[in-house]
Design a protein around this motif. Structure first.
Motif, PDB file in Angstrom:
ATOM      1  N   GLU A 181      53.993  44.052  52.605  1.00 61.88           N
ATOM      2  CA  GLU A 181      53.702  44.717  51.333  1.00 61.88           C
ATOM      3  C   GLU A 181      52.569  44.021  50.589  1.00 61.88           C
ATOM      4  O   GLU A 181      52.224  42.877  50.860  1.00 61.88           O
ATOM      5  N   ASN A 182      52.003  44.767  49.630  1.00 58.39           N
ATOM      6  CA  ASN A 182      51.032  44.241  48.648  1.00 58.39           C
ATOM      7  C   ASN A 182      49.682  43.879  49.255  1.00 58.39           C
ATOM      8  O   ASN A 182      48.942  43.062  48.693  1.00 58.39           O
ATOM      9  N   CYS A 183      49.330  44.485  50.379  1.00 57.28           N
ATOM     10  CA  CYS A 183      48.040  44.199  51.004  1.00 57.28           C
ATOM     11  C   CYS A 183      47.127  45.420  50.928  1.00 57.28           C
ATOM     12  O   CYS A 183      47.594  46.559  50.822  1.00 57.28           O
ATOM     13  N   GLU A 227      54.724  50.167  47.175  1.00 58.78           N
ATOM     14  CA  GLU A 227      55.814  49.432  47.813  1.00 58.78           C
ATOM     15  C   GLU A 227      56.414  50.236  48.968  1.00 58.78           C
ATOM     16  O   GLU A 227      56.299  51.462  49.027  1.00 58.78           O
ATOM     17  N   ARG A 237      43.288  36.937  55.591  1.00 62.28           N
ATOM     18  CA  ARG A 237      43.359  36.393  54.230  1.00 62.28           C
ATOM     19  C   ARG A 237      41.976  36.447  53.585  1.00 62.28           C
ATOM     20  O   ARG A 237      41.005  35.892  54.105  1.00 62.28           O
ATOM     21  N   ASP A 276      41.545  35.982  49.945  1.00 58.06           N
ATOM     22  CA  ASP A 276      41.584  35.504  48.562  1.00 58.06           C
ATOM     23  C   ASP A 276      41.169  34.038  48.433  1.00 58.06           C
ATOM     24  O   ASP A 276      41.409  33.408  47.402  1.00 58.06           O
ATOM     25  N   HIS A 316      51.714  49.220  51.953  1.00 62.42           N
ATOM     26  CA  HIS A 316      52.758  48.609  52.770  1.00 62.42           C
ATOM     27  C   HIS A 316      52.673  49.139  54.202  1.00 62.42           C
ATOM     28  O   HIS A 316      52.134  50.224  54.446  1.00 62.42           O
ATOM     29  N   ARG A 346      46.282  48.874  47.755  1.00 63.67           N
ATOM     30  CA  ARG A 346      47.510  48.071  47.754  1.00 63.67           C
ATOM     31  C   ARG A 346      48.600  48.925  48.376  1.00 63.67           C
ATOM     32  O   ARG A 346      48.967  49.979  47.852  1.00 63.67           O
ATOM     33  N   THR A 351      49.948  39.726  49.547  1.00 57.97           N
ATOM     34  CA  THR A 351      48.980  39.748  48.450  1.00 57.97           C
ATOM     35  C   THR A 351      47.732  38.956  48.858  1.00 57.97           C
ATOM     36  O   THR A 351      47.828  37.867  49.422  1.00 57.97           O
ATOM     37  N   GLY A 352      46.569  39.513  48.583  1.00 59.46           N
ATOM     38  CA  GLY A 352      45.316  38.834  48.912  1.00 59.46           C
ATOM     39  C   GLY A 352      44.860  39.040  50.341  1.00 59.46           C
ATOM     40  O   GLY A 352      43.894  38.402  50.779  1.00 59.46           O
ATOM     41  N   ASP A 378      55.086  39.162  51.827  1.00 59.36           N
ATOM     42  CA  ASP A 378      54.251  39.461  50.672  1.00 59.36           C
ATOM     43  C   ASP A 378      52.810  39.143  51.066  1.00 59.36           C
ATOM     44  O   ASP A 378      52.417  37.974  51.152  1.00 59.36           O
TER      45      ASP A 378
END
Length: 459
Positions: free
Chosen positions: A10-12, A43, A393, A395, A28, A26, A58-59, A56
């Protein structure tokens, strides 16, 4: 699939590379067993059962796993040699070294090649192995074993050479097989290792090396063998001006016409490089569905030229990316080829309109899967396809100020791979392989490279 264990990411950001180039800023992805079950914005759905892990992301950017369409694993042991040579001179310099490889060397080299690609986001690789010294052991088996241990899908292109120097070919006589031995060994390799099922980890292709190292009869009978066995065909084609000259002098026609005369154009065929192609050649590839493995770094390293990738794509020719052997692309990484493909092609006639960042990503994913005949299984993130997926990655310092994640991946520095999945099995975590010991592989490849150098020095 409903009873399979699930992994939820999630959150990618997501670049699906599907037919519509669908992207989510953003979103899932849900993996169920070895397949992608669902993906979308926001989500993951609530109430999913049998979830064994939530990530998770994220980033991160999620993309399909990269697909490598051309390589020579054994060359991992001869990196950094003949660094200022054109193709023919490079081959003449290295054939005497390669003719001394054996099974332990090839196994170590395959481990090194596969490890480098896998930690850089490759989930499907190929190896074109065409050097089989007498008494060298089971080289094809060594490659298959290394791929199985690394956890990467493999297309093993069983190569061959039967046109030695005394018959007008480029390789020395001691580096070639007989026509009969090459065909028999190729058939046995396919019967032992080819798996035609959905999600197969190992497939085999028939792959005589090149017009200047194989006889016309090996090409003809190789094509007949491949089609009788139901496997794909691969070779080098139109790589250099010297090859084109060789074909005109020996056969009275250019490489593409020669290949067509021997049965080597078709939807089950792909060729490496294809640098020196005219409009008629491109039209023939488009008409027959023949694919191309574009190897920008190797083409530059050997001064072969700039392939007409924009024109190939415009004509509808299937095009994927290739690392090529690490004796002509020492980095051995496919994700750097995304950037190099875009940059090199912008030096050509189409300039800034040659390729976009998303076309470059497509070359390295769906394009490669199409070239290998596996586009129904992998190459894009879609429900029902294999769970071959990479989390990059974006971020960190190297990429955090680039707003477009696809531009960050393609144009930025090599992005770290936080996770790579092959059929739902994670093989990379935080840039390190989970399946093999990278440090042990490095030691083994160094030792085998030194052993090969000693043998070559003795003559």
């Amino acid at each position: 699939m409903a009873a399979a264990q699930r992994i939820v990411i999630e959150n990618c950001a997501i670049a699906t590379v599907d037919a519509h180039d669908t992207e989510y800023a953003r979103g899932h992805v849900v993996l169920a067993g070895d397949r992608i079950e669902s993906l979308g914005a926001g989500e993951a759905p609530e109430g999913l059962r049998d979830v064994v892990r939530r990530i998770d992301a994220t980033g991160h950017l999620a993309t399909p796993g990269l697909v490598n369409t051309h390589h020579h694993f054994y060359q991992w042991l001869t990196r950094g040699l003949a660094t200022d040579h054109s193709l023919f001179d490079w081959l003449v310099a290295l054939y005497p070294v390669w003719a001394r490889i054996d099974e332990p060397m090839v196994y170590a080299a395959a481990q090194g090649s596969l490890a480098m690609m896998a930690r850089g986001g490759v989930t499907t690789a190929m190896d074109h192995h065409y050097v089989f010294p007498r008494g060298c052991g089971d080289l094809s088996g060594a490659v298959v074993r290394a791929a199985r241990e690394t956890g990467v899908r493999l297309t093993l292109a069983r190569g061959s050479m039967d046109l030695g120097e005394s018959d007008g070919g480029l390789p020395p006589d001691f580096a070639v097989e007989t026509l009969e031995d090459a065909l028999a060994a190729t058939e046995e390799t396919a019967r032992q290792h080819h798996d035609a099922s959905f999600g197969a980890m190992t497939q085999v292709a028939v792959a005589p090396c090149s017009p200047f190292s194989v006889s016309t009869e090996l090409l003809r009978q190789g094509a007949e063998l491949a089609r009788r066995l139901g496997v794909r065909l691969h070779t080098h084609g139109s790589e250099t001006v010297e090859e084109e000259k060789f074909c005109h002098e020996r056969f009275g026609m250019g490489p593409t016409d020669y290949f067509e005369s021997t049965g080597w154009l078709g939807e089950d065929v792909w060729m490496a490089h294809c640098v020196h192609m005219n409009d008629s050649d491109i039209a023939a590839f488009a008409r027959t569905g023949t694919g191309v493995a574009h190897c920008p770094s190797s083409n530059a390293r050997l001064a072969a030229g700039i392939a007409r990738v924009p024109d190939l794509l415009a004509a509808g020719v299937p095009v994927g990316l290739g690392v090529d052997g690490t004796a002509s692309n020492e980095s051995g990484e496919l994700h750097t080829e995304l950037r190099n493909a875009l940059l090199v092609n912008r030096l050509g006639a189409h300039r800034e309109a040659a390729l976009t960042t998303r076309q470059a990503l497509r070359l390295g994913t769906y394009g490669g899967a199409r070239v290998l005949g596996r586009a129904a299984e992998t190459g894009s993130l879609e429900p029902g396809k294999l769970a071959d997926l990479v989390l990059w990655r974006l971020d960190t310092l190297a990429h955090s100020s680039i707003a477009d994640p696809v531009a960050a991946l393609v144009l930025g520095a090599a992005a770290p791979v936080t996770a790579s999945f092959v059929g739902g099995r994670q093989i990379v975590e935080d840039g390190r392989l989970l399946t093999v010991d990278e440090d042990a592989v490095a030691r083994a490849t160094r030792a085998e490279a030194r052993r090969l150098a000693r043998l070559a020095a003795r003559g």
